[in-house]
Design an enzyme around this catalytic site. Structure first.
Site, PDB file in Angstrom:
ATOM      1  N   LYS A 200       1.527  43.706  93.745  1.00  8.74           N
ATOM      2  CA  LYS A 200       2.871  43.960  92.817  1.00  8.74           C
ATOM      3  C   LYS A 200       3.624  42.839  92.805  1.00  8.74           C
ATOM      4  O   LYS A 200       3.693  41.875  93.433  1.00  8.74           O
ATOM      5  CB  LYS A 200       3.647  44.947  94.046  1.00  8.74           C
ATOM      6  CG  LYS A 200       4.757  45.881  93.156  1.00  8.74           C
ATOM      7  CD  LYS A 200       5.410  46.745  94.198  1.00  8.74           C
ATOM      8  CE  LYS A 200       6.534  47.354  93.590  1.00  8.74           C
ATOM      9  NZ  LYS A 200       7.109  48.361  94.605  1.00  8.74           N
TER      10      LYS A 200
ATOM     11  N   SER B 169       7.926  52.871  92.504  1.00 15.04           N
ATOM     12  CA  SER B 169       7.882  51.613  91.757  1.00 15.04           C
ATOM     13  C   SER B 169       6.713  50.696  91.514  1.00 15.04           C
ATOM     14  O   SER B 169       6.767  49.936  90.776  1.00 15.04           O
ATOM     15  CB  SER B 169       9.103  50.690  91.928  1.00 15.04           C
ATOM     16  OG  SER B 169       8.850  50.375  93.418  1.00 15.04           O
TER      17      SER B 169
ATOM     18  N   SER C 294       7.831  54.452  97.170  1.00 15.17           N
ATOM     19  CA  SER C 294       7.491  53.619  95.916  1.00 15.17           C
ATOM     20  C   SER C 294       5.727  53.062  95.755  1.00 15.17           C
ATOM     21  O   SER C 294       5.225  52.828  95.014  1.00 15.17           O
ATOM     22  CB  SER C 294       7.916  52.476  95.763  1.00 15.17           C
ATOM     23  OG  SER C 294       9.185  52.660  95.182  1.00 15.17           O
TER      24      SER C 294
END
Lengths: 485, 102
Positions: A80, A155, A179
């Site tokens: 990420k 996210s 997330s």
């Protein structure tokens, strides 16, 4: 398991270690697949091909020499883009860090490489990890491979898509209010949030420091367990990591379910859930019972205040953590204008560099911490946090794991949720694991047909802090039940 | 004490505290958004929390201190390379001090 995956990471590593395929060939094939599909899905912001090739060559060399290439030998791991890497950029999907190159690797990156893993690229996210859809990404929305008109969740949307579309053997995400788990559920992969303090946050761009944890998104529960063992453990550079010994989470394929006490919360806002979610949960409860588990009715007093508590604490911490983005020492700086003062430079830089959701949360957090409201909101929320923690501690005296939905519904359409409050309610089942610091995992359990597309559904397991052993035991069991819809 | 509506004055004050330059449209939008969000989170204000100790972070731990041994710092050239505006070994910023004040 979803239809696009080939083999899971554990199988891939086995194939590389035994010489069935070289790390280089495996990497090349993965980079080709990224080339073919990333234009449509937008999972990756950039790949780290040169670094990855160097690592792959090293792994193949070790295997040729007969030395141990490590437990992640040649496995491609997507990161990420709020996890710092010395190569490529670390943008947090924000204009504020569009050109930012980190001077150091995050601890998790070091540990992955020490174990033989290959960091293959940086994935897109909701800006600064604030969101549940990966629509708030400065580099464009991320799309769900199950139906590209729908969100992958957020996210950690890019990471979830990378795994679901077989663009990496596994991915790392971060989880502050769900997330990792929510996008995992929406994309049909496993998503695991460890106990707070189990995996180092050194090199994770901070959002909510008492809530954030890095964790894996994988095709199988055994892959998540493997990554947990590689990544977990005290780190002197992150003083919130626990000194407690990391447990040897067993990854037996035939999980010992007899006698496992599976708690089910009595009230789950059932009427507000999609029917498929409730059906999946009901079938899972039956399946656990058939496998010899004891189903325990659990009341969780005050758990329903999780969203309110989270949306006080998280924005408050975020407003503090994002104060560092001032355009002075790194990141975006607004072009100077005559008569600029420091304050006007800050205000323009932050107004231009941050997207609307980030700005909204900073404003909200600032309000909640400001004089006259700090006691009524922030301090109050910390007390409710204590009550929620107590409720879960009590629950875990009566059961070993809690079983419930991960999300209220499967993936929604891109652009469908414009109202921030409605978006926040997507986190209703996931926030309490961050509030309490407990460990939690979403496991894919099947699909539901919506407008001709097969949308994944996930269910969530939660366990007491530091009880990853039991969480993984239950996770393997749930996974072995196969399709529950 | 419930605050389900925010005034324009409050929003402008928050923007100043947050060091965020916002358009008129944004200010209006955030006024509305914050009002609605606060209305929702205000649910926690009606709870009886007498005697409850607040929990700022999970599993309270004592502070971990490093041994007092110097370790190599990040290189100056690397850090200067990250800065948006550089003059020699300095990061350039707008004038901080007014004429005649300390």
């Amino acid at each position: 398991m979803n239809s696009e995956q080939a083999q899971d990471l554990t199988s891939r590593v086995e194939a590389i270690r035994t010489g069935e395929i070289t790390a280089e060939a495996s990497l090349d094939a993965t980079l080709e697949r990224i080339d073919a599909r990333n234009g449509e899905l937008n999972a990756f912001h950039e790949t780290l091909a040169p670094r990855a090739r160097t690592r792959a060559a090293l792994i193949d060399e070790k295997i040729k020499n007969g030395s141990d290439p490590g437990p992640l030998a040649g496995a491609t791991i997507a990161l990420k883009d709020n996890i710092c890497t010395r190569d490529g950029r670390t943008t947090c999907s924000s204009r504020m860090l569009e050109e930012y190159v980190s001077p150091f690797d995050a601890t998790v990156v070091e540990r992955i490489e020490a174990a033989g893993g290959i960091a293959i690229g940086k994935t897109n996210l909701d800006e600064f990890a604030m969101g549940s859809s990966s629509e708030h990404c400065a580099w464009g929305v991320v799309r769900n491979p199950a139906d590209p008109t729908r969100v992958p969740g957020g996210s950690s949307g890019g990471s979830a898509v990378a795994v679901a579309a077989n663009l990496a053997d596994a991915a790392l995400g971060s989880d502050t209010g769900g997330s990792i788990r929510q996008p995992a559920a929406l994309c049909g992969v496993v998503g695991f949030k460890p106990t707070y303090g189990r995996i180092s946050r050194w090199g994770l761009v901070a959002f909510g420091s008492s809530l954030d944890q890095i964790g894996p998104l994988t095709q199988s529960v055994r892959d998540a367990a493997l990554l947990y063992r590689v990544l977990a453990g005290a780190d002197p550079r992150d003083s919130t990591t626990s000194q407690r010994e990391v447990d040897e989470v067993p990854i037996a394929s035939n999980a010992e379910t007899k006698g496992l006490r599976v708690g089910v919360q009595r009230i789950h806002n059932h009427a507000d859930n999609a029917e498929a979610v409730n059906t999946a949960l009901s079938h899972a409860i039956d399946a656990f019972r058939e496998a010899g588990a004891e189903i325990v009715d659990i009341a969780l007093p005050n758990a329903e205040h999780g969203i309110s508590t989270y949306y006080v604490i998280a924005p408050a911490e975020a407003s503090s953590n994002l104060a560092r983005y001032d355009g002075i020492r790194y990141g975006y700086r607004s072009a100077s204008v005559p008569g600029d003062s420091l304050d006007s430079l800050y205000a323009r830089t932050r107004g231009e560099g941050f997207g609307p959701e980030v700005r909204r949360r900073i404003m909200l957090g600032t309000f909640l911490l400001s004089s006259g409201y700090h006691d009524a909101y922030y301090l109050q929320a910390l007390k409710v946090r204590r009550l929620i923690k107590n409720a879960y501690d009590d629950a875990f005296k009566k059961c070993d794991v809690l079983l419930g939905p991960t999300t209220p519904a499967p993936a929604f359409e891109i652009g469908a949720t414009n109202d921030p409050l409605s978006m926040y309610l997507n986190d209703i089942y996931t926030v309490n694991a961050n509030i309490t610091g407990n460990c939690a995992m979403s496991v894919p359990v099947g699909h539901t047909k919506v407008n001709g597309a097969l949308l994944p559904i996930g269910l969530q397991l939660q366990a007491q802090a530091f009880n990853e052993t039991t969480l993984f035991r239950a996770g393997v069991a749930l996974e072995s039940m196969g399709d529950l819809l | 004490m419930s605050h389900s509506s925010i005034t324009s004055q409050q929003i402008e004050h928050l923007a100043k505290l947050s060091r965020l330059e916002l358009s008129e449209q944004d200010l209006e939008q955030y006024k509305e958004d914050l009002g609605r969000i606060l209305e929702h989170v205000s649910a926690i204000q009606s709870l009886d929390l007498a005697g409850v100790e607040g929990m700022a972070r999970p599993h309270q731990a004592t502070n971990q201190l490093d041994p007092d041994e110097p370790t190599p710092p990040l290189e100056q050239a690397c850090l200067l390379g990250l800065a948006p505006v550089v003059e020699g070994p300095f990061i350039a910023v707008p004038k901080v001090l007014d004429e005649g004040s300390a």
